[in-house]
Design a protein around this motif. Sequence first.
Motif, PDB file in Angstrom:
ATOM      1  N   GLU A 185       0.819  -1.213   0.000  1.00 37.27           N
ATOM      2  CA  GLU A 185       0.000   0.000   0.000  1.00 37.27           C
ATOM      3  C   GLU A 185       0.852   1.262   0.000  1.00 37.27           C
ATOM      4  OE1 GLU A 185      -3.126   0.202   2.795  1.00 37.27           O
ATOM      5  OE2 GLU A 185      -3.843  -1.811   2.350  1.00 37.27           O
ATOM      6  N   ARG A 186       1.949   1.236  -0.662  1.00 42.07           N
ATOM      7  CA  ARG A 186       2.845   2.395  -0.727  1.00 42.07           C
ATOM      8  C   ARG A 186       2.379   3.381  -1.792  1.00 42.07           C
ATOM      9  NH1 ARG A 186       7.285   1.890   2.919  1.00 42.07           N
ATOM     10  NH2 ARG A 186       7.335  -0.260   3.499  1.00 42.07           N
ATOM     11  N   ARG A 187       2.777   4.631  -1.622  1.00 43.78           N
ATOM     12  CA  ARG A 187       2.494   5.643  -2.631  1.00 43.78           C
ATOM     13  C   ARG A 187       3.348   5.388  -3.854  1.00 43.78           C
ATOM     14  NH1 ARG A 187       3.471  10.688   1.202  1.00 43.78           N
ATOM     15  NH2 ARG A 187       5.488  10.257   0.367  1.00 43.78           N
ATOM     16  N   ASP A 188       3.080   6.098  -4.921  1.00 42.67           N
ATOM     17  CA  ASP A 188       3.807   5.921  -6.170  1.00 42.67           C
ATOM     18  C   ASP A 188       5.313   6.098  -6.022  1.00 42.67           C
ATOM     19  OD1 ASP A 188       1.250   7.409  -8.283  1.00 42.67           O
ATOM     20  OD2 ASP A 188       1.467   5.375  -7.483  1.00 42.67           O
ATOM     21  N   ASP A 189       5.753   6.993  -5.146  1.00 42.22           N
ATOM     22  CA  ASP A 189       7.192   7.227  -4.985  1.00 42.22           C
ATOM     23  C   ASP A 189       7.836   6.217  -4.034  1.00 42.22           C
ATOM     24  OD1 ASP A 189       6.218   8.086  -2.543  1.00 42.22           O
ATOM     25  OD2 ASP A 189       7.031  10.102  -2.689  1.00 42.22           O
ATOM     26  N   GLY A 190       7.079   5.233  -3.578  1.00 37.42           N
ATOM     27  CA  GLY A 190       7.621   4.181  -2.725  1.00 37.42           C
ATOM     28  C   GLY A 190       7.676   4.522  -1.250  1.00 37.42           C
ATOM     29  N   LYS A 191       7.205   5.713  -0.878  1.00 36.20           N
ATOM     30  CA  LYS A 191       7.242   6.126   0.529  1.00 36.20           C
ATOM     31  C   LYS A 191       5.835   6.149   1.093  1.00 36.20           C
ATOM     32  CE  LYS A 191      11.359   8.908   0.006  1.00 36.20           C
ATOM     33  NZ  LYS A 191      11.926  10.250   0.092  1.00 36.20           N
ATOM     34  N   MET A 192       5.742   5.877   2.366  1.00 37.39           N
ATOM     35  CA  MET A 192       4.458   5.859   3.043  1.00 37.39           C
ATOM     36  C   MET A 192       4.337   7.118   3.893  1.00 37.39           C
ATOM     37  SD  MET A 192       2.967   2.945   5.615  1.00 37.39           S
ATOM     38  CE  MET A 192       3.226   1.687   4.393  1.00 37.39           C
ATOM     39  N   SER A 193       3.163   7.722   3.895  1.00 38.70           N
ATOM     40  CA  SER A 193       2.940   8.897   4.723  1.00 38.70           C
ATOM     41  C   SER A 193       2.928   8.494   6.199  1.00 38.70           C
ATOM     42  CB  SER A 193       1.615   9.558   4.366  1.00 38.70           C
ATOM     43  OG  SER A 193       0.528   8.748   4.772  1.00 38.70           O
ATOM     44  N   ARG A 194       3.155   9.446   7.070  1.00 41.73           N
ATOM     45  CA  ARG A 194       3.115   9.167   8.513  1.00 41.73           C
ATOM     46  C   ARG A 194       1.736   8.688   8.932  1.00 41.73           C
ATOM     47  NH1 ARG A 194       5.952  14.643  10.550  1.00 41.73           N
ATOM     48  NH2 ARG A 194       7.873  14.349   9.396  1.00 41.73           N
ATOM     49  N   GLU A 195       0.706   9.331   8.369  1.00 40.96           N
ATOM     50  CA  GLU A 195      -0.658   8.949   8.710  1.00 40.96           C
ATOM     51  C   GLU A 195      -0.938   7.508   8.309  1.00 40.96           C
ATOM     52  OE1 GLU A 195       0.141  11.672   6.937  1.00 40.96           O
ATOM     53  OE2 GLU A 195      -0.353  13.282   8.331  1.00 40.96           O
ATOM     54  N   GLU A 196      -0.507   7.159   7.098  1.00 48.14           N
ATOM     55  CA  GLU A 196      -0.730   5.806   6.610  1.00 48.14           C
ATOM     56  C   GLU A 196       0.039   4.786   7.456  1.00 48.14           C
ATOM     57  OE1 GLU A 196      -0.748   3.441   2.350  1.00 48.14           O
ATOM     58  OE2 GLU A 196       0.446   5.246   2.545  1.00 48.14           O
ATOM     59  N   ALA A 197       1.292   5.102   7.773  1.00 48.26           N
ATOM     60  CA  ALA A 197       2.099   4.193   8.586  1.00 48.26           C
ATOM     61  C   ALA A 197       1.481   3.998   9.969  1.00 48.26           C
ATOM     62  CB  ALA A 197       3.521   4.721   8.721  1.00 48.26           C
ATOM     63  N   GLY A 198       0.986   5.071  10.554  1.00 43.92           N
ATOM     64  CA  GLY A 198       0.354   4.975  11.864  1.00 43.92           C
ATOM     65  C   GLY A 198      -0.914   4.147  11.827  1.00 43.92           C
ATOM     66  N   ARG A 199      -1.732   4.369  10.811  1.00 47.24           N
ATOM     67  CA  ARG A 199      -2.966   3.604  10.670  1.00 47.24           C
ATOM     68  C   ARG A 199      -2.663   2.123  10.478  1.00 47.24           C
ATOM     69  NH1 ARG A 199      -5.455   1.548   6.478  1.00 47.24           N
ATOM     70  NH2 ARG A 199      -4.209   2.673   4.961  1.00 47.24           N
ATOM     71  N   LEU A 200      -1.724   1.831   9.597  1.00 51.64           N
ATOM     72  CA  LEU A 200      -1.386   0.435   9.335  1.00 51.64           C
ATOM     73  C   LEU A 200      -0.744  -0.219  10.549  1.00 51.64           C
ATOM     74  CD1 LEU A 200      -0.040   0.779   5.696  1.00 51.64           C
ATOM     75  CD2 LEU A 200      -2.268  -0.066   6.435  1.00 51.64           C
ATOM     76  N   GLY A 201       0.077   0.532  11.263  1.00 49.92           N
ATOM     77  CA  GLY A 201       0.683   0.000  12.483  1.00 49.92           C
ATOM     78  C   GLY A 201      -0.365  -0.321  13.533  1.00 49.92           C
ATOM     79  N   GLY A 202      -1.343   0.557  13.669  1.00 51.33           N
ATOM     80  CA  GLY A 202      -2.427   0.303  14.611  1.00 51.33           C
ATOM     81  C   GLY A 202      -3.226  -0.931  14.240  1.00 51.33           C
ATOM     82  N   GLU A 203      -3.476  -1.106  12.943  1.00 50.68           N
ATOM     83  CA  GLU A 203      -4.198  -2.297  12.497  1.00 50.68           C
ATOM     84  C   GLU A 203      -3.393  -3.567  12.783  1.00 50.68           C
ATOM     85  OE1 GLU A 203      -6.513  -0.104   8.798  1.00 50.68           O
ATOM     86  OE2 GLU A 203      -5.013  -1.628   8.370  1.00 50.68           O
ATOM     87  N   ALA A 204      -2.092  -3.502  12.544  1.00 48.79           N
ATOM     88  CA  ALA A 204      -1.240  -4.670  12.797  1.00 48.79           C
ATOM     89  C   ALA A 204      -1.248  -5.017  14.283  1.00 48.79           C
ATOM     90  CB  ALA A 204       0.190  -4.400  12.325  1.00 48.79           C
ATOM     91  N   ARG A 205      -1.190  -4.000  15.121  1.00 49.45           N
ATOM     92  CA  ARG A 205      -1.201  -4.225  16.574  1.00 49.45           C
ATOM     93  C   ARG A 205      -2.540  -4.816  17.020  1.00 49.45           C
ATOM     94  NH1 ARG A 205       0.390  -6.343  20.669  1.00 49.45           N
ATOM     95  NH2 ARG A 205       0.261  -5.243  22.623  1.00 49.45           N
ATOM     96  N   ALA A 206      -3.614  -4.346  16.442  1.00 49.26           N
ATOM     97  CA  ALA A 206      -4.923  -4.871  16.791  1.00 49.26           C
ATOM     98  C   ALA A 206      -5.022  -6.353  16.427  1.00 49.26           C
ATOM     99  CB  ALA A 206      -6.022  -4.067  16.082  1.00 49.26           C
TER     100      ALA A 206
END
Length: 70
Positions: free
Chosen positions: A44-65
Amino acid sequence: MAQHDGKMSREEAGRMGGEATARTHDREFYQEIGAKGGKSRGDERRDDGKMSREEAGRLGGEARARQRDR
């Protein structure tokens, strides 16, 4: 406190849960869950291969859940 029919709204519950988590965990905790989410959801990375802070935080929270549900 926002309540409807004597029940707490999702927004209020989320805010209170976030505040409780913030009181018991430090910056390292949030960095760790953000990194885990980034690693587990690399597709789920952006076109430039980097993830936004918001996206990383959301995905991290989902992984933790998911870890807590085991």
